[in-house]
Design a protein around this motif. Structure first.
Motif, PDB file in Angstrom:
ATOM      1  N   GLY A  49       0.827  -1.198   0.000  1.00 49.06           N
ATOM      2  CA  GLY A  49       0.000   0.000   0.000  1.00 49.06           C
ATOM      3  C   GLY A  49       0.860   1.245   0.000  1.00 49.06           C
ATOM      4  N   ALA A  50       0.264   2.344  -0.424  1.00 49.06           N
ATOM      5  CA  ALA A  50       0.982   3.614  -0.501  1.00 49.06           C
ATOM      6  C   ALA A  50       1.342   4.120   0.888  1.00 49.06           C
ATOM      7  CB  ALA A  50       0.115   4.644  -1.224  1.00 49.06           C
ATOM      8  N   SER A  51       2.245   5.089   0.938  1.00 53.97           N
ATOM      9  CA  SER A  51       2.597   5.734   2.195  1.00 53.97           C
ATOM     10  C   SER A  51       1.345   6.304   2.853  1.00 53.97           C
ATOM     11  CB  SER A  51       3.609   6.858   1.933  1.00 53.97           C
ATOM     12  OG  SER A  51       3.894   7.567   3.109  1.00 53.97           O
ATOM     13  N   GLY A  52       1.186   6.020   4.138  1.00 49.40           N
ATOM     14  CA  GLY A  52       0.023   6.505   4.859  1.00 49.40           C
ATOM     15  C   GLY A  52      -1.159   5.568   4.842  1.00 49.40           C
ATOM     16  N   SER A  53      -1.032   4.407   4.213  1.00 46.70           N
ATOM     17  CA  SER A  53      -2.165   3.477   4.131  1.00 46.70           C
ATOM     18  C   SER A  53      -2.304   2.620   5.386  1.00 46.70           C
ATOM     19  CB  SER A  53      -2.036   2.579   2.893  1.00 46.70           C
ATOM     20  OG  SER A  53      -0.838   1.828   2.932  1.00 46.70           O
ATOM     21  N   GLY A  54      -1.275   2.571   6.219  1.00 48.38           N
ATOM     22  CA  GLY A  54      -1.395   1.845   7.483  1.00 48.38           C
ATOM     23  C   GLY A  54      -0.528   0.608   7.601  1.00 48.38           C
ATOM     24  N   LYS A  55       0.411   0.404   6.696  1.00 51.15           N
ATOM     25  CA  LYS A  55       1.247  -0.798   6.747  1.00 51.15           C
ATOM     26  C   LYS A  55       2.071  -0.856   8.039  1.00 51.15           C
ATOM     27  CE  LYS A  55       3.645   0.171   3.064  1.00 51.15           C
ATOM     28  NZ  LYS A  55       3.151   1.553   2.860  1.00 51.15           N
ATOM     29  N   THR A  56       2.751   0.230   8.339  1.00 50.52           N
ATOM     30  CA  THR A  56       3.582   0.271   9.542  1.00 50.52           C
ATOM     31  C   THR A  56       2.730   0.120  10.792  1.00 50.52           C
ATOM     32  OG1 THR A  56       5.280   1.623   8.482  1.00 50.52           O
ATOM     33  CG2 THR A  56       5.167   1.701  10.888  1.00 50.52           C
ATOM     34  N   HIS A  57       1.576   0.760  10.801  1.00 56.33           N
ATOM     35  CA  HIS A  57       0.653   0.650  11.939  1.00 56.33           C
ATOM     36  C   HIS A  57       0.327  -0.820  12.213  1.00 56.33           C
ATOM     37  CE1 HIS A  57      -2.967   2.434  14.216  1.00 56.33           C
ATOM     38  NE2 HIS A  57      -3.005   1.122  14.411  1.00 56.33           N
TER      39      HIS A  57
END
Length: 263
Positions: free
Chosen positions: A64-72
């Protein structure tokens, strides 16, 4: 922070970050799922949550793009898992600080291993070989292997075809970025969890005047929370305006309210 150690973002080249520094805000409960009327984020959330079960094994790849929540979601997986098994989180944006051979023996038996930004090492054979060995070690010892990148594994020029195929074995799940309405609702959900009321009017005022990357918006909410508590005030446009004015006047780099996309 759980795990008993300090920040991992600037570990020297002689060691990998161990254990993990987890963001207090990165929990499954405050992951806002709705995005442009699509239930894909709900499916992705459920897949990652399943791997937080004490007996879970397997692998998952988030795209997913930056800000989509992957790291979260990667950090939420680690946070939920750490009460019953070892966890290791590594952001490969920083891989130039380390040697790939340091991954050998890095993950304990039955660990949850989360590699963020794995695309940063695509095409680097030494790093790919180290991660492939880590992948097999995690699987053979009954652990969980999770990775994330902007695109699915097939979208990168891997040097090792075996790594590309292994990354997709447990399923590739896409995350859709929130639209403006979703960002507003996500802000309100986080505010409510803090005991704050963020009205539509104040939330839309914020969205209209700030960079709309979720990490940036949530950092502003953190500051608003502190300001409102200190002043014993509710969240209002005058309070937000005063805070933004102070942020514009501040010159210190790295400020929570520094203008621009935080990445």
């Amino acid at each position: 922070m759980n795990g008993g150690a300090g920040s991992s973002s600037h570990a020297p080249s002689g060691q990998l970050p161990l254990p993990v520094q987890l963001d207090d805000a990165a929990v499954f409960e405050n992951f806002y799922r709705a995005a442009a009327g699509d239930d894909g984020n709900c499916i992705t959330l459920a897949a990652v949550q399943a791997l937080a079960h004490p007996a879970a094994t397997g692998t998952v790849f988030l795209s997913g793009a930056s800000g989509s929540g992957k790291t979260h979601l990667l950090k939420a997986l680690c946070r939920d898992s750490q009460v019953h098994r070892p966890v290791r989180y590594l952001c490969l944006d920083q891989h130039a600080q380390w040697r790939p051979e340091l991954l050998e023996g890095w993950a304990p038996v039955c660990a949850v291993v989360a590699l963020d930004g794995i695309d940063r090492i695509a095409g680097k054979r030494d790093w790919e070989a180290a991660i492939l060995a880590l992948y097999h070690e995690v699987q053979e010892t009954g652990g969980v292997f999770a990775a994330a990148a902007a695109k699915p594994p097939a979208g990168y020029p891997w040097a090792l075809a075996d790594l590309a195929s292994r990354l997709g074995w447990g399923g590739v799940f896409g995350l859709q970025p929130l639209d403006d309405e979703g960002k507003l609702r996500a802000l309100q959900m986080r505010a409510e969890r803090r005991g704050l009321a963020l009205s539509d009017t104040v939330g839309r005022y914020l969205l209209a005047r700030e960079a709309r990357h979720p990490a940036h918006l949530f950092a502003i909410l953190d500051s608003l929370d502190r300001e409102a508590l200190a002043a014993q005030r509710r969240l209002t446009i005058p309070l937000l305006r005063a805070l933004m004015a102070r942020a514009d006047a501040a010159s210190a780099p790295g400020s929570a309210l520094q203008r621009g996309d935080p990445g």
